[in-house]
Design an enzyme around this catalytic site. Structure first.
Site, short mmCIF file in Angstrom:
data_model
loop_
_atom_site.label_atom_id
_atom_site.label_comp_id
_atom_site.label_asym_id
_atom_site.label_seq_id
_atom_site.Cartn_x
_atom_site.Cartn_y
_atom_site.Cartn_z
N TYR A 1 0.87 -1.29 -0.16
CA TYR A 1 0.02 -0.15 0.09
C TYR A 1 0.98 1.30 -0.01
CZ TYR A 1 -4.05 -2.97 0.56
OH TYR A 1 -4.96 -3.86 0.52
N HIS B 1 2.93 4.00 -2.11
CA HIS B 1 3.00 4.61 -3.21
C HIS B 1 4.56 4.72 -3.72
CE1 HIS B 1 -0.59 6.30 -2.03
NE2 HIS B 1 -1.06 6.31 -3.13
N GLU C 1 9.90 4.55 3.58
CA GLU C 1 11.29 4.51 2.78
C GLU C 1 12.31 4.80 3.71
OE1 GLU C 1 8.08 5.18 -0.17
OE2 GLU C 1 8.51 6.04 1.69
N ASP D 1 23.92 -10.07 8.05
CA ASP D 1 24.08 -11.38 7.16
C ASP D 1 25.81 -11.52 6.93
OD1 ASP D 1 23.85 -13.20 4.73
OD2 ASP D 1 24.79 -11.54 3.56
#
Length: 143
Positions: free
Chosen positions: A61, A63, A98, A112
């Protein structure tokens, strides 16, 4: 997805931060650039940027917004690495997701790259943890 067609365009900035807690010996390897997979901070900067750019693909959801700037900074402490991501856009909706995605991606990448240094005898990670991911600041300025 929310319809933003009627919203005004604004200059927007968001900063998010988070930490990964690591063994002191792992922190030393990061500082001395002796991690097998490479320069942990520089690779994590790229991964964070990629995560920011692909947020709309990971969170359905959100943009697809025009990201105008991504700054990924690191604060390396005695037993942690803190990641701070600041993003900017001029658009109709905010950029905080973001920024959170940027931080999350960078932190996961650090894990990692150093996991072989963090494992105990049983293959677990008793000292390694990611926490504190949050939006530090969000700004919106009319243009």
């Amino acid at each position: 997805m929310i319809n933003i067609s009627e919203k005004a365009i604004s200059a927007r900035t968001a900063t998010a931060t988070g930490r990964i807690h690591l063994r002191r010996s792992t922190i030393q390897a990061i500082r001395e650039k002796k991690v097998k997979k490479g320069d942990v901070l520089e690779v994590s900067r790229v991964v964070g940027t990629q995560h920011a750019k692909n947020t709309f693909l990971q969170i359905p959801y959100c943009h697809n917004i025009p990201i105008e700037g991504v700054d990924v900074d690191f604060n390396v402490g005695e037993d942690y690495v803190e990641v701070s991501c600041t993003l900017t856009t001029t658009y109709k909706t905010g950029i905080e997701m973001e920024a959170i995605s940027c931080v999350s991606g960078a932190l996961i990448n650090i894990w990692d790259m150093v996991k072989y240094l963090e494992k105990d005898e049983s293959g677990n990670y008793p000292e390694t943890r990611i926490d504190g991911i949050h939006v530090v600041e969000k700004r919106k300025t009319p243009v």
